[in-house]
Design an enzyme around this catalytic site. Structure first.
Site, short mmCIF file in Angstrom:
data_model
loop_
_atom_site.label_atom_id
_atom_site.label_comp_id
_atom_site.label_asym_id
_atom_site.label_seq_id
_atom_site.Cartn_x
_atom_site.Cartn_y
_atom_site.Cartn_z
N SER A 1 -12.52 29.05 -27.46
CA SER A 1 -13.94 28.75 -27.95
C SER A 1 -13.13 27.58 -28.84
CB SER A 1 -14.89 29.34 -28.85
OG SER A 1 -15.62 28.57 -28.97
N TYR B 1 -16.44 35.67 -35.58
CA TYR B 1 -15.82 35.52 -34.47
C TYR B 1 -14.77 34.34 -34.36
CZ TYR B 1 -16.93 33.27 -29.72
OH TYR B 1 -16.14 32.39 -29.01
N1 LIG Z 1 -21.46 30.44 -23.77
C1 LIG Z 1 -20.98 29.70 -25.41
O1 LIG Z 1 -21.30 29.58 -25.59
C2 LIG Z 1 -19.66 30.74 -25.21
C3 LIG Z 1 -18.91 29.14 -25.95
C4 LIG Z 1 -16.98 29.46 -26.54
C5 LIG Z 1 -16.76 30.67 -26.43
N2 LIG Z 1 -16.90 30.88 -24.87
C6 LIG Z 1 -15.62 32.41 -24.52
O2 LIG Z 1 -15.74 31.93 -23.51
C7 LIG Z 1 -16.28 33.49 -23.00
C8 LIG Z 1 -17.41 33.86 -21.95
O3 LIG Z 1 -18.42 34.26 -22.03
P1 LIG Z 1 -20.21 33.67 -21.15
O4 LIG Z 1 -20.42 33.25 -22.57
O5 LIG Z 1 -19.75 33.99 -20.71
O6 LIG Z 1 -20.39 35.63 -22.57
P2 LIG Z 1 -21.72 36.16 -21.74
O7 LIG Z 1 -22.69 35.76 -20.22
O8 LIG Z 1 -21.98 36.58 -22.41
O9 LIG Z 1 -20.93 37.29 -21.14
C9 LIG Z 1 -19.31 37.93 -21.23
C10 LIG Z 1 -18.71 38.81 -20.46
O10 LIG Z 1 -17.40 39.14 -21.03
C11 LIG Z 1 -17.97 41.37 -20.24
N3 LIG Z 1 -17.36 41.61 -21.84
C12 LIG Z 1 -17.54 41.76 -22.81
N4 LIG Z 1 -16.87 42.80 -23.74
C13 LIG Z 1 -16.23 43.24 -22.90
C14 LIG Z 1 -15.54 44.29 -22.69
N5 LIG Z 1 -15.75 45.53 -23.59
N6 LIG Z 1 -14.66 44.79 -21.90
C15 LIG Z 1 -14.65 43.80 -20.27
N7 LIG Z 1 -15.85 43.21 -20.44
C16 LIG Z 1 -16.44 42.82 -21.63
C17 LIG Z 1 -19.12 41.14 -20.16
O11 LIG Z 1 -19.51 41.93 -19.23
P3 LIG Z 1 -19.85 43.94 -19.68
O12 LIG Z 1 -21.02 43.50 -20.76
O13 LIG Z 1 -20.10 43.59 -17.86
O14 LIG Z 1 -18.44 43.95 -20.15
C18 LIG Z 1 -19.77 39.36 -19.80
O15 LIG Z 1 -18.77 39.51 -17.86
C19 LIG Z 1 -15.79 34.44 -24.05
O16 LIG Z 1 -14.67 34.37 -24.21
C20 LIG Z 1 -16.62 33.37 -25.03
O17 LIG Z 1 -16.01 34.43 -26.15
C21 LIG Z 1 -18.68 31.21 -24.91
#
Ligand SMILES: NC(=O)c1ccc[n+]([C@@H]2O[C@H](COP(=O)([O-])OP(=O)(O)OC[C@H]3O[C@@H](n4cnc5c(N)ncnc54)[C@H](OP(=O)(O)O)[C@@H]3O)[C@@H](O)[C@H]2O)c1
Length: 253
Positions: free
Chosen positions: A137, A151
């Site tokens: 991130s 985080y």
């Molecule tokens: N969205 C943003 O603004 C943003 C910005 C910068 C970086 N990121 C990074 O991008 C990545 C993806 O985030 P996103 O935005 O797609 O968020 P999201 O929509 O909340 O998706 C998170 C994913 O991670 C999975 N997950 C969470 N805990 C888990 C566990 N213990 N075991 C297996 N799977 C797990 C969830 O699946 P289940 O619940 O089905 O397990 C879901 O598929 C993350 O690393 C996040 O830190 C996001």
């Protein structure tokens, strides 16, 4: 050109991981889709076509990573790319963090990826080729959102581990690549899933779509490099932050 690769994607049941899986499948990749929610994973798999394997797993458990690799090899013979994308936010200021809060951020954002890196790289070293991509991130470079304190700290730690692994592996196995991809705000359920609440990433001004971020990750798969940002100007913003004579001046906003 078809993308003839076997790609493991953690966090593939939603958001960035699901968008990446669908994009890579369209390009011809075989996908190993990993997350805890089976129904959501199967829905993503259905959109990815015949070459998508669902593995229900919790990335905070080391043994689950071994099982993901075993199931991937048994279906596809090997893995080419392993994307540690699963992660979770937390909106709690530093002064209010409990031990459990801090441990949870390290478990789900750092140890999860550490287990993935160790599992994948052992396989890649045997083959002499492979690519780990860790989704970090911008908050892993610059802690601008102070309410996401633990985080931010976890993603900083992830970046350091990723860089250390990259240097080590490049010396012994130059065919094995290790990359960091750092998105800014992305319109996913990340915000509503964050422990402690906080802003909804889907309605934050200037958020990118998961598809835009997925396209950058796909570009890193096709053109391996150490570090990629999904937003124009991010690299310059980070460089300016670290070049400041006095960070306190910048932090006044
Ligand atoms: N969205 C943003 O603004 C943003 C910005 C910068 C970086 N990121 C990074 O991008 C990545 C993806 O985030 P996103 O935005 O797609 O968020 P999201 O929509 O909340 O998706 C998170 C994913 O991670 C999975 N997950 C969470 N805990 C888990 C566990 N213990 N075991 C297996 N799977 C797990 C969830 O699946 P289940 O619940 O089905 O397990 C879901 O598929 C993350 O690393 C996040 O830190 C996001």
């Amino acid at each position: 050109m078809s993308l003839d690769k076997v790609i493991v994607v953690t966090g593939a049941s939603a958001g960035i991981g699901a968008a990446f899986a669908k994009l890579a499948a369209k390009r011809g990749a075989s996908l190993v889709l990993v997350a805890r929610r089976e129904t959501e994973l199967r829905a993503v798999a259905a959109e990815c076509g015949a070459n998508a394997l669902v593995v229900v797993a919790d990335v905070t458990k080391r043994a689950d990573h071994e099982r993901v690799l075993t199931e991937a090899i048994s279906r596809f013979g090997h893995v080419d790319v392993w994307i540690n994308n699963a992660g979770r936010g937390m909106s709690i200021a530093t002064q209010a963090l409990t031990d459990d809060d801090f441990d949870e951020m390290m478990r789900v954002n750092v140890k999860s990826a550490l287990y993935g890196m160790q599992t994948a790289v052992a396989h890649f070293q045997e083959r002499g080729t492979g690519h780990v991509i860790n989704v970090s991130s911008l908050l892993g470079r610059v802690p601008f959102a102070t309410f996401r304190s633990a985080y931010c700290a976890a993603k900083h730690a992830l970046n350091a581990l990723t860089a250390c692994l990259r240097v080590d592996v490049s010396r012994s196995h130059p065919g094995v690549h290790v990359s960091t991809v750092s998105p800014g705000v992305v319109a996913t359920e990340f915000g509503v899933n964050a422990i402690g609440g906080g802003p909804d990433s889907r309605t934050m001004p200037g958020s990118q779509t998961a598809e835009e971020v997925a396209a950058v990750i796909l570009d890193v798969v096709e053109h391996p490099r150490a570090d990629a940002y999904t937003r124009p100007g991010a690299r310059e913003m980070i460089a300016a932050y670290y070049a400041a004579e006095d960070l306190a001046e910048l932090e006044k906003g």
